[in-house]
Design a protein around this motif. Structure first.
Motif, PDB file in Angstrom:
ATOM      1  N   THR A  27      25.393  41.256  60.032  1.00  0.00           N
ATOM      2  CA  THR A  27      26.239  40.208  60.598  1.00  0.00           C
ATOM      3  C   THR A  27      26.709  39.257  59.502  1.00  0.00           C
ATOM      4  OG1 THR A  27      25.044  40.339  62.685  1.00  0.00           O
ATOM      5  CG2 THR A  27      26.306  38.341  62.300  1.00  0.00           C
ATOM      6  N   VAL A  37      31.296  39.244  64.269  1.00  0.00           N
ATOM      7  CA  VAL A  37      30.468  40.138  65.077  1.00  0.00           C
ATOM      8  C   VAL A  37      30.430  39.550  66.478  1.00  0.00           C
ATOM      9  CG1 VAL A  37      28.165  41.103  65.402  1.00  0.00           C
ATOM     10  CG2 VAL A  37      29.102  40.889  63.110  1.00  0.00           C
ATOM     11  N   VAL A  40      25.640  42.060  69.388  1.00  0.00           N
ATOM     12  CA  VAL A  40      24.588  42.836  68.728  1.00  0.00           C
ATOM     13  C   VAL A  40      23.663  43.346  69.821  1.00  0.00           C
ATOM     14  CG1 VAL A  40      22.661  42.777  67.112  1.00  0.00           C
ATOM     15  CG2 VAL A  40      24.680  41.387  66.670  1.00  0.00           C
ATOM     16  N   LEU A  63      26.487  47.054  66.568  1.00  0.00           N
ATOM     17  CA  LEU A  63      27.234  45.819  66.351  1.00  0.00           C
ATOM     18  C   LEU A  63      28.683  46.042  66.773  1.00  0.00           C
ATOM     19  CD1 LEU A  63      26.091  45.158  62.683  1.00  0.00           C
ATOM     20  CD2 LEU A  63      25.125  44.117  64.697  1.00  0.00           C
TER      21      LEU A  63
END
Length: 134
Positions: A27, A37, A40, A63
């Motif tokens: 990230t 991002v 996740v 991601l």
């Protein structure tokens, strides 16, 4: 900017905190290079279809990335260098999923419990047995 899904597999002997640190590192790489991002997901420790670098299981992490192509190239370069990541794949997508991914929905379905004696297959049929002399 383009949209990507990046999935990586981390070694089975890592603790969950180490896997989370790998996701945080990825990230940070994306965000340092003018990317974002958006989601996740940690899919947990799952069995592999075949051994990869002497591992039978791996921690799966996905991601969702909104970034230019150069950012993905840098992310993949850093991922190749990391010895804790045994496989990765980045796919360009038209749009990112807003809810949970298919893998997360699959886990929710497994938690629902049994569907009874026969599941979706219907009632049990009795077999006809052939006479003994034939």
């Amino acid at each position: 900017m383009a949209l990507y899904e990046h999935v990586f597999l981390a070694r089975q002997d890592l603790a969950q905190a180490q896997v989370d640190a790998l996701a945080e590192t990825a990230t940070k790489i994306v965000e340092d290079n003018a990317g974002k991002v958006t989601k996740v997901e940690t899919w947990g420790l799952r069995s592999l279809a075949y051994k990869i670098a002497k591992n039978r299981k791996a921690h799966y992490v996905m991601l969702n990335i909104d970034a230019p192509a150069g950012v993905v190239a840098e992310l993949e370069r850093q991922t190749q260098i990391n010895e804790d990541i045994i496989r990765y794949m980045t796919v360009k997508v038209d749009e990112l999923e807003t809810g949970p991914s298919v893998m997360m929905r699959k886990q929710e379905r497994a938690e629902r419990g049994p569907r009874g004696d026969r599941g979706d297959r219907g009632p049990r049929r009795e077999r006809e047995e052939a006479p003994a002399g034939e």
